[in-house]
Scaffold this motif. Structure first.
Motif, short mmCIF file in Angstrom:
data_model
loop_
_atom_site.label_atom_id
_atom_site.label_comp_id
_atom_site.label_asym_id
_atom_site.label_seq_id
_atom_site.Cartn_x
_atom_site.Cartn_y
_atom_site.Cartn_z
N GLY A 119 0.84 -1.19 0.00
CA GLY A 119 0.00 0.00 0.00
C GLY A 119 0.87 1.23 0.00
N ILE A 120 0.65 2.09 0.99
CA ILE A 120 1.41 3.33 1.06
C ILE A 120 2.84 3.03 1.53
N SER A 121 3.76 3.83 1.06
CA SER A 121 5.16 3.66 1.44
C SER A 121 5.36 4.10 2.88
N PRO A 122 5.93 3.22 3.73
CA PRO A 122 6.15 3.63 5.13
C PRO A 122 7.32 4.60 5.24
N MET A 123 7.38 5.33 6.35
CA MET A 123 8.45 6.31 6.54
C MET A 123 9.56 5.73 7.43
N GLY A 124 9.22 5.45 8.70
CA GLY A 124 10.24 5.06 9.67
C GLY A 124 11.00 6.30 10.12
N ALA A 125 11.73 6.14 11.22
CA ALA A 125 12.47 7.28 11.77
C ALA A 125 13.46 7.80 10.75
N GLY A 126 13.36 9.09 10.45
CA GLY A 126 14.25 9.69 9.47
C GLY A 126 13.99 9.23 8.05
N GLY A 127 12.84 8.56 7.86
CA GLY A 127 12.48 8.11 6.52
C GLY A 127 13.34 6.96 6.01
N TRP A 128 13.88 6.13 6.93
CA TRP A 128 14.83 5.10 6.50
C TRP A 128 14.21 4.03 5.60
N PHE A 129 12.90 3.77 5.76
CA PHE A 129 12.25 2.77 4.89
C PHE A 129 12.35 3.17 3.42
N GLY A 147 14.47 -1.41 0.13
CA GLY A 147 13.23 -1.11 -0.58
C GLY A 147 12.13 -2.11 -0.25
N ALA A 148 11.08 -2.06 -1.06
CA ALA A 148 9.94 -2.95 -0.82
C ALA A 148 10.31 -4.41 -1.01
N THR A 149 11.37 -4.68 -1.77
CA THR A 149 11.77 -6.08 -1.99
C THR A 149 12.23 -6.73 -0.69
N LEU A 150 13.17 -6.07 0.01
CA LEU A 150 13.75 -6.67 1.21
C LEU A 150 12.87 -6.46 2.44
N ASP A 151 12.04 -5.42 2.42
CA ASP A 151 11.25 -5.17 3.63
C ASP A 151 9.83 -5.70 3.57
N LEU A 152 9.25 -5.73 2.38
CA LEU A 152 7.83 -6.07 2.24
C LEU A 152 7.64 -7.41 1.53
N LEU A 153 8.21 -7.50 0.32
CA LEU A 153 8.03 -8.72 -0.47
C LEU A 153 8.64 -9.94 0.23
N ILE A 154 9.61 -9.68 1.10
CA ILE A 154 10.28 -10.78 1.79
C ILE A 154 9.29 -11.63 2.58
N HIS A 155 8.18 -11.03 3.02
CA HIS A 155 7.13 -11.80 3.70
C HIS A 155 6.63 -12.92 2.80
N ASP A 156 6.36 -12.55 1.54
CA ASP A 156 5.81 -13.53 0.60
C ASP A 156 6.89 -14.51 0.13
N LEU A 157 8.10 -13.99 -0.05
CA LEU A 157 9.20 -14.88 -0.46
C LEU A 157 9.38 -15.98 0.58
N ASP A 158 9.37 -15.58 1.85
CA ASP A 158 9.54 -16.57 2.93
C ASP A 158 8.36 -17.54 2.96
N TRP A 159 7.13 -17.01 2.85
CA TRP A 159 5.97 -17.88 2.93
C TRP A 159 5.93 -18.86 1.74
#
Lengths: 329, 325
Positions: free
Chosen positions: B150-160, B168-180
């Motif tokens: 969905g929306i791009s997360p920020m995190g402290a200092g916008g590190w996400f 990026g979304a590959t290592l932080d988000l898609l990794i959920h699906d890759l693992d599953w």
């Protein structure tokens, strides 16, 4: 009145086009030819027109145009024969199974000075036309990415016979979306990566699912699922969907999502009753107008060739396990 | 059992809440800068400290929860291992394979338990999908499609939004699906991917990836940090005799937040369950620490997930698939 004949009812879209011809005031379905005589006779009876068993005789019945809905590999010969008879032609997709065949068909129609169109009705879906308007008006700004699907139920029969279809689901269900994206974005495809295989339907020789990644000349990246992955129990034939990621927003398209959920005890399974407009009617109406005005059909044979180039490269990619560049011939 | 929360952002707070539900006590909250730690500590009646390295060495701590930005995970894992603390680390285990190896080696060397939060393995809907497959409802699986984001997360200092830090979304988000996907369908042979990280004038990412598994199964995964709002998860599993579809929008509660002064808020459609998947993974971690059972996620699984994600990023860079096995 434009007199149109249909060559072969091997492809089920023939029935939809025949219905369209009957619904258009300035067109008439006048004759049917089919290399399977029984099938031809049955359809001729259904649509109350003459069945003519001899192809040359059929082409000489005073037709203005033909719609060709045969098995994919037979398109070329039928197109060449119809072109030689001076008839305008609407050819079912994919236009051919090889690039050489497609080029020969285009050359034959050029030589005979007749129009040759490819049946890509997706351009006539109201939702797709709306998307085109929005993109052209700049509502999305730059288009960065697009994630697409063209899923379907297994069509069976010759569709899964490589000798007649020239390929499987990757061939059958990539060309519509490839054409729609070229039309929507005004870009050409430059490369494709494809993983595909026969993974779902047992006892067939072709692939039944393909996962594709494409690059376009304007920099848009694309993923696509071309499949026969919908089971017989699914409530409809399949889908055409796109999620378009733009500079100014995101547009999600589910082109046939104008339906009722119908639960009938007679059908046992749930069904979706489509109530949206028939896109085939727009396609056939344009073709009839092209014939009457001696102009090329709006969706051209070159559009058919460009879509075929994508699938041809996709199969090569799937074989090599490498991304393959798409060279426009 | 007492835990220290390292990193007190959104995930730190979520893990603190679920850890308490699973029977842990939050003793210390640490973050840099310290104000987030103070807020969280107040909520859990814990102590706030500004120095995470000091927090994880305290004698009153049995285990640490690492919920700091990705590139810091490995250093904290190593420090916690050296201090003899068990570790619950948010995914991904590391920003690089070298970091993952260093973290895993430290845990082994110091005999501490290392769990990595690949929480999708605990989601009710994803477990239900596996149960339907195992029950033979759709025959032999051939194709899987997943969608997340969905929306791009920020995190402290916008590190996400800084792919150098987050992957990026590959290592932080898609990794959920890759693992599953690997959990459900086995090891992948190769991956091909495309992404938008750093390629547009916006701080967005959009990932398109295809995996080919040794079993022959093909999976296509879409991960988006490109939407203006919202969060959605979809999954589709196609087999020789049927298909399973899941869509998080089909939820018992849907919410429509009004736009706030700081822009649209991120609201996940609510699908309440008696025990959150995050609490489930904390219970699994607790059972492991008590010697009752092994957890669903091993350090090697976590390393595999990072490997798949980094391969996807490499593929997007080179334009060619990356072979994994």
């Amino acid at each position: 009145m434009t007199r149109v004949g249909i060559m072969s009812f091997a492809h089920m879209h023939a029935f939809a086009y025949a219905d369209c011809l009957r619904g258009l005031p300035d067109a008439e379905l006048t004759a049917i030819w089919d290399d399977e005589a029984d099938r031809g006779r049955d359809s001729a009876k259904q649509f109350e027109v003459d069945f003519i068993e001899d192809q040359a005789g059929f082409l000489a019945t005073g037709l203005d145009a033909v719609i060709i809905t045969s098995e994919n590999v037979k398109h070329r010969t039928m197109v060449e024969n119809a072109a030689n008879a001076g008839l305008w032609i609407l050819c079912e997709k994919p236009i051919a199974t090889t690039i050489d065949d497609a080029k020969a068909m285009i050359a034959a129609c050029d030589a005979a000075a007749v129009g040759l169109g490819t049946a890509f009705p997706c351009r006539y879906i109201p939702s797709m036309m709306d998307v085109k308007k929005r993109i052209d008006a700049g509502e999305l700004g730059d288009i960065y990415a697009c994630s697409c699907t063209n899923n379907g139920q297994f069509p069976g029969g010759w569709f899964a016979d490589p000798a007649l279809a020239g390929g499987g689901a990757t061939m059958d269900h990539t060309v519509h979306v490839a054409d729609a994206l070229r039309w929507l974005l005004g870009q050409e495809f430059t490369s494709v990566y494809c993983e595909n295989g026969n993974l779902l339907r047992e006892g067939i020789e072709t692939d039944d699912v393909g996962s594709l990644h494409l690059e376009m000349s304007g920099g848009t990246m694309v993923s696509h699922v071309a499949s026969w992955n919908r089971p017989a129990s699914f409530p409809t034939w399949g889908d055409v969907t796109m999620e378009i990621i733009g500079e100014k927003g995101v547009l999600a398209v589910d082109a046939f999502n104008q339906k009722l959920d119908v639960y009938s005890d007679e059908a046992v399974k749930a069904e979706w009753a489509y109530w949206g407009d028939d896109c085939n009617l727009g396609l056939v109406a344009d073709f009839v107008d092209a014939v009457a005005n001696k102009r090329p059909p709006t969706v051209s044979a070159l559009d058919g060739l460009r879509a075929l180039e994508v699938t041809t490269a996709a199969y090569e990619s799937a074989r090599l396990h490498q991304s393959v560049s798409i060279d426009l011939s | 059992m007492n835990i220290a929360i390292i990193g007190c952002g959104m995930m730190g707070e979520l893990h603190a809440t679920c850890a308490v539900e699973a029977g842990f006590r939050v003793a210390v909250c640490a973050s840099q800068p310290a104000d987030a730690a103070e807020t969280l500590a107040k909520k859990f009646d814990a102590e706030a400290v500004a120095e995470p390295m000091a927090a994880l060495q305290r004698d009153d701590i049995d285990a640490v929860c690492i919920a700091s930005p990705t590139p810091t995970h490995a250093d904290y894992v190593v420090a916690a291992a050296e201090a003899g603390k068990h570790i619950f680390c948010e995914k991904p285990l590391g920003r690089t394979i070298e970091q993952c190896d260093r973290a895993i080696a430290a845990a082994e060397q110091h005999g501490v338990k290392l769990y990595v939060g690949h929480v999708v393995r605990y989601f009710h809907e994803f477990e239900a999908i596996r149960a339907q497959i195992d029950a033979g409802k759709i025959g032999k699986v051939g194709f899987v499609k997943t969608y997340r984001g969905g929306i791009s997360p920020m995190g402290a200092g916008g590190w996400f939004r800084d792919a150098k830090q987050s992957g990026g979304a590959t290592l932080d988000l898609l990794i959920h699906d890759l693992d599953w996907l690997r959990y459900a369908f086995g090891d992948p042979d190769r991956v091909f991917s495309q992404n938008l990280a750093g390629k547009t004038s916006l701080l967005i990412d959009y990932v398109l990836a295809t995996m080919r598994f040794s079993s022959g199964v093909i999976a296509q995964s879409v991960g988006t940090w490109a939407h203006p709002a919202g969060f959605r998860v979809k999954a589709e599993v196609c087999g020789s005799g049927g298909m399973i579809q899941y869509d998080s929008q089909d939820a018992p509660i849907s919410a429509m937040p009004r736009e706030t002064e700081s822009g649209p808020s991120m609201i996940v459609p609510a699908s309440p369950v008696n025990e959150s998947p995050y609490t489930r993974e904390w219970r699994d971690f607790a059972k492991w620490l008590n010697g009752e059972s092994e957890p669903r996620v091993t350090p090697d699984d976590a390393r595999w997930a990072v490997r798949m994600a980094l391969a996807a990023i490499d593929s997007a860079e080179s334009g060619q698939p990356v072979t994994l096995s």
